[in-house]
Design an enzyme around this catalytic site. Sequence first.
Site, mmCIF file in Angstrom:
data_model
loop_
_atom_site.group_PDB
_atom_site.id
_atom_site.type_symbol
_atom_site.label_atom_id
_atom_site.label_comp_id
_atom_site.label_asym_id
_atom_site.label_seq_id
_atom_site.Cartn_x
_atom_site.Cartn_y
_atom_site.Cartn_z
ATOM 1 N N LYS A 83 42.097 -76.007 -49.799
ATOM 2 C CA LYS A 83 42.799 -75.060 -50.216
ATOM 3 C C LYS A 83 44.328 -76.097 -50.454
ATOM 4 O O LYS A 83 44.805 -76.577 -49.493
ATOM 5 C CB LYS A 83 43.200 -74.229 -49.088
ATOM 6 C CG LYS A 83 42.727 -72.819 -49.578
ATOM 7 C CD LYS A 83 43.071 -71.658 -48.296
ATOM 8 C CE LYS A 83 43.494 -70.191 -48.622
ATOM 9 N NZ LYS A 83 43.377 -69.590 -47.660
HETATM 10 C C1 E4P Z 1 43.710 -66.329 -48.393
HETATM 11 O O1 E4P Z 1 42.702 -67.017 -48.334
HETATM 12 C C2 E4P Z 1 44.721 -66.117 -47.231
HETATM 13 O O2 E4P Z 1 44.078 -66.680 -45.946
HETATM 14 C C3 E4P Z 1 45.063 -64.658 -46.760
HETATM 15 O O3 E4P Z 1 44.512 -63.768 -47.678
HETATM 16 C C4 E4P Z 1 46.480 -64.271 -46.609
HETATM 17 O O4 E4P Z 1 46.640 -63.155 -46.370
HETATM 18 P P1 E4P Z 1 47.839 -62.373 -45.670
HETATM 19 O O5 E4P Z 1 49.004 -62.117 -46.790
HETATM 20 O O6 E4P Z 1 47.327 -61.239 -44.950
HETATM 21 O O7 E4P Z 1 48.484 -63.375 -44.748
#
Ligand code: E4P
Length: 215
Positions: A83
């Site tokens: 990522k």
């Molecule tokens: C995605 O890969 C992220 O980990 C996640 O969906 C972030 O979401 P949030 O806005 O609930 O932190």
Amino acid sequence: MRLFIDTANVDEIREISRWGILSGVTTNPSLIAKEGRNFREVVREICEIVDGPISAEVVGMTADEMVPEAEELAKIHDNVIIKVPMTDEGLKAVNILKDKDIKTNVTLIFSANQALLAALAGATYVSPFIGRIDDIGQDGVLVVEDTVQVFAQHGIETEIISASIRHPMHVLEVAKVGSDIATIPYGVLKQMTLHPLTDTGIKRFLEDWETVKNK
Ligand code: E4P
């Protein structure tokens, strides 16, 4: 649409993996911090539970820092996806990692244009954060819909992971507009199993069964 779980909690992953609906897992530094455990150890454990793409995020801010970090993470397991944040340095890193056959998930995407850049740089996945877009009074699902349309129109194979999912309606909406994947928190997956008519239906079946079970 495939479903991933958005958590670094191995107990949650283990439980949901038994439902037979999980195709992958996404983590991020905040989710890892919540567990208070060693990052690599957690990623290794997740890879043993789920046989599918497991996203692990780099924390370096320059491509020079991201690439070696990504190479180390990729050694943990063949299923590890790197990522990378949606920045110009992130795009550089994705471009380098593509040439090294290391798969990437460009995260913190908030517009279809960002998704297009990430895809053209060579991202395997892009992650629009729909809940956080809604939080600032814009339409997160629309960003997914626009991205689906742009990718389809131009034959782009990068897959869309709808992220920052806050409730079951988000899942339904991104499924309807053609998201490839939704990554969903444990609590929302549990909510998706529920319907009050299922509960009353089970109650009535069991009550009726009581009246005949000894006949
Ligand atoms: C995605 O890969 C992220 O980990 C996640 O969906 C972030 O979401 P949030 O806005 O609930 O932190």
